[in-house]
Design an enzyme around this catalytic site. Structure first.
Site, PDB file in Angstrom:
ATOM      1  N   LYS A  83     -18.079  -5.621   8.082  1.00 20.55           N
ATOM      2  CA  LYS A  83     -16.818  -6.297   8.364  1.00 20.55           C
ATOM      3  C   LYS A  83     -16.246  -5.804   9.680  1.00 20.55           C
ATOM      4  CE  LYS A  83     -14.764  -7.517   3.931  1.00 20.55           C
ATOM      5  NZ  LYS A  83     -13.618  -7.277   3.064  1.00 20.55           N
ATOM      6  N   ARG A 127      -1.801  -6.137  -8.574  1.00 24.45           N
ATOM      7  CA  ARG A 127      -0.816  -7.167  -8.249  1.00 24.45           C
ATOM      8  C   ARG A 127      -0.736  -8.227  -9.337  1.00 24.45           C
ATOM      9  NH1 ARG A 127      -3.484  -8.196  -2.490  1.00 24.45           N
ATOM     10  NH2 ARG A 127      -5.210  -8.142  -3.922  1.00 24.45           N
ATOM     11  N   HIS A 131       0.843  -1.205   0.000  1.00 26.91           N
ATOM     12  CA  HIS A 131       0.000   0.000   0.000  1.00 26.91           C
ATOM     13  C   HIS A 131       0.875   1.250   0.000  1.00 26.91           C
ATOM     14  CE1 HIS A 131      -3.092  -2.527   2.413  1.00 26.91           C
ATOM     15  NE2 HIS A 131      -3.596  -2.381   1.190  1.00 26.91           N
ATOM     16  N   SER A 166      -3.320  -7.321   3.055  1.00 28.00           N
ATOM     17  CA  SER A 166      -3.488  -7.172   4.501  1.00 28.00           C
ATOM     18  C   SER A 166      -3.966  -8.473   5.125  1.00 28.00           C
ATOM     19  CB  SER A 166      -4.495  -6.056   4.807  1.00 28.00           C
ATOM     20  OG  SER A 166      -3.992  -4.808   4.415  1.00 28.00           O
TER      21      SER A 166
END
Length: 169
Positions: free
Chosen positions: A51, A100, A27, A137
């Site tokens: 969440k 990614r 990040h 993460s």
């Protein structure tokens, strides 16, 4: 003078959105690169009521502010709702997203097309540094929870807080 000619040059703004639970070196790499391209980079920490994060939104904001303080042009705040509304409210014409892998591209392209269709906000894709191409993460939290060494995956100030938080769980 009054009017547009007295306002000076318009600042180039972009946003880097995410949950950042916690912020990783991947990040940070994307934010750092965006901060070299834009006058102001807004880091928008997503609030998702459904969440339960490891860190509260306020803790994530504090961590991001700490690790981006040296950049000098990063503003960190939370958002709830549509990212394009966040952008419109702050006159931000661009979203910067790290990619990614090809699998990221499929999803992010759909989001980018929706965002430009909804509001005209552009999305710029930045290829992730190969060093962080596997990093998320969620993966950091899982490895750290099992006692794995994640010191090379998160900023130094994040590591002790991550370790402490996981020890309490």
């Amino acid at each position: 003078m009054t009017g547009p000619e007295s306002e000076g040059p318009k600042l180039r703004r972009a946003v880097c959105p995410g949950s950042f639970d916690p912020i990783t070196n991947g990040h940070l790499d994307i934010i750092a690169r965006a901060s070299k391209l834009y006058d102001v980079v807004h880091v928008a920490v997503m609030i998702n009521q459904s969440k339960k994060g490891l860190f509260t939104v306020d803790e994530r904001i504090e961590l991001i502010r700490e690790v981006t303080a040296d950049f000098g042009n990063v503003e960190v705040e939370s958002f709830h709702g549509l990212l394009v509304d966040f952008c419109k409210q702050r006159d931000i014409p661009a979203i910067v997203k790290g990619l990614r892998a090809v699998s990221d591209f499929d999803y992010e392209l759909q989001m980018a097309q929706m965002n430009i269709g909804l509001s005209g906000v552009e999305t710029l894709f930045v290829p992730t540094n190969p060093t962080y191409s596997f990093l998320s993460s969620s993966l950091v939290k899982e490895v750290a929870a099992w006692g794995g060494d994640v010191s090379h995956l998160v900023p130094p100030t994040v590591l002790p807080r991550l370790t402490e938080r996981l020890a309490r769980k």
